[in-house]
Design an enzyme around this catalytic site. Structure first.
Site, PDB file in Angstrom:
ATOM      1  N   ILE A 101       3.208   2.381  -3.570  1.00 23.75           N
ATOM      2  CA  ILE A 101       2.305   2.870  -2.531  1.00 23.75           C
ATOM      3  C   ILE A 101       2.552   2.028  -1.290  1.00 23.75           C
ATOM      4  O   ILE A 101       3.065   0.924  -1.368  1.00 23.75           O
ATOM      5  CB  ILE A 101       0.812   2.809  -2.969  1.00 23.75           C
ATOM      6  N   ASP A 102       2.213   2.576  -0.133  1.00 24.08           N
ATOM      7  CA  ASP A 102       2.487   1.900   1.132  1.00 24.08           C
ATOM      8  C   ASP A 102       1.811   0.541   1.212  1.00 24.08           C
ATOM      9  O   ASP A 102       0.777   0.304   0.571  1.00 24.08           O
ATOM     10  CB  ASP A 102       2.003   2.751   2.314  1.00 24.08           C
ATOM     11  N   LYS A 103       2.363  -0.301   2.046  1.00 24.69           N
ATOM     12  CA  LYS A 103       1.814  -1.643   2.264  1.00 24.69           C
ATOM     13  C   LYS A 103       0.314  -1.594   2.562  1.00 24.69           C
ATOM     14  O   LYS A 103      -0.471  -2.355   1.994  1.00 24.69           O
ATOM     15  CB  LYS A 103       2.549  -2.314   3.426  1.00 24.69           C
ATOM     16  N   ARG A 128      -0.252  11.016   3.988  1.00 25.59           N
ATOM     17  CA  ARG A 128      -0.452  10.741   5.411  1.00 25.59           C
ATOM     18  C   ARG A 128       0.153  11.833   6.286  1.00 25.59           C
ATOM     19  O   ARG A 128      -0.471  12.306   7.247  1.00 25.59           O
ATOM     20  CB  ARG A 128       0.139   9.377   5.753  1.00 25.59           C
TER      21      ARG A 128
END
Length: 341
Positions: free
Chosen positions: A151-153, A262
């Site tokens: 998953i994204d930062k 997103r």
């Protein structure tokens, strides 16, 4: 190598060759190459040009701004990467479950999953190496030991990591299947701008690197990678003046593409609150809000996305494991502020 590449070229050993067509005439060398290469950013292409790794008709070109002409042969060589091997670091981990085969962690926002350009230390992988030692699966490679998905930062929430090669292969097969034939589930909570007219829906839109900014992902009509997101409105927030200010949504992934939720939410004009890449155009909305909500949203420095549900079959025992993560403090505080609006 392209079919129209001359066989007697001096650049047969190049990693990539491309013969300029009429559409690309008079365009910059770096722009033409970046448009043809999904795996390299424009900044990386520029660095390779300046390093002498690009030729035009056999001649080295060191200037990214060089204008190309129809029929010219571009050749690019990418040197072998010499990335450092990640080391263990004593970084706190929120461990939800662990046995001899796998570990489930609740990743905080701000923690990068695996080492990469600009983030060679301080990642989840560094923390896992310290915690697990030599037991991490090697299938993911030196830089990503045990990593099955990411998953994204700046997204918080649940991740499963393999500790053995058998577990890695079993988990990878489930993620590749996207839960079609097994118990795999991934659900995210998202706080988005606006309120959809319906309470649930599905976004089926292919994704690919943006031609404008290679660091971003965009919806494309043709080609790209198939991506499906199912969404459901859980709560709406507003007032008499702004009845559809924002919504709390649950998003379930049928595919797992980079930045999928997103980009998809931005595509239907409901970008995530705090998303600087795909919702920056909504900053002016914040300035029109009254306190304390204005400060709550302005101070939320990441996309409002939390991976709160993860379920899968244990790759060895076959038992269905299901985990839920509560909202982190910053997400909860923003939700509370919206409910008071």
């Amino acid at each position: 190598m392209n079919d129209n590449t001359p066989e007697d070229t001096a650049d047969m050993d190049a990693d990539f060759t491309y013969q300029v067509d009429a559409e690309d005439t008079s365009k910059r060398l770096d722009a033409v190459l970046a448009a043809q290469l999904d795996t390299l950013s424009r900044n990386r292409v520029q660095a390779l040009i300046r390093a002498g790794e690009v030729t035009v008709d056999g001649a080295k070109i060191l200037e990214p701004k060089f204008r190309v002409n129809e029929g010219q042969l571009l050749a690019l060589t990418v040197p072998e990467a010499e990335d450092p091997e990640p080391l263990g670091e004593d970084i706190p981990l929120s461990i939800i479950f662990e046995d001899d085969h796998l570990i489930v962690v609740d990743k905080p926002a701000g923690l990068v999953v695996h080492p990469g350009a600009g983030n060679w230390t301080g990642t989840l992988v560094n923390a896992l190496i310290h915690h697990c030692g030599d037991s991490l699966s090697g299938v993911g490679g030196v830089k990503r030991p045990g990593i099955v998905h990411r998953i994204d930062k700046d997204t918080s929430g649940l991740l499963v990591v393999a500790k053995t090669d058998v577990a890695h292969q079993g988990l990878s097969a489930q993620f590749a299947d996207h839960g079609k034939t097994g118990p795999l589930e991934r659900a995210y909570s998202a706080l988005v701008w606006g309120a959809p007219s319906s309470l649930k829906g599905t976004i089926d839109a292919n994704l690919a690197r943006s031609n404008v900014n290679r660091q971003k992902i965009a919806v494309v009509k043709t080609s790209g990678r198939h991506a499906i997101t199912h969404w459901q409105v859980k709560e709406r927030f507003g007032s008499e003046d702004q009845p559809a200010l924002a919504s709390l949504m649950e998003c379930r992934l049928e595919t797992g593409r980079t930045h999928q939720i997103r980009v998809h939410m931005g595509h239907i004009h409901h970008p995530l609150i705090g998303d600087q890449d795909y919702g920056a155009g909504y900053k002016t909305k914040v300035n029109r809000l009254e306190e304390p909500l204005k400060s709550a949203i302005a101070g939320f420095s990441r996309q409002a996305l939390h991976a709160g549900l993860l379920a899968f079959a244990h790759p060895v025992s076959g038992e269905t494991l299901r985990f839920e993560s509560p909202y982190p403090t910053d997400f909860e505080e923003l939700l509370r502020a919206l409910r008071k609006f």
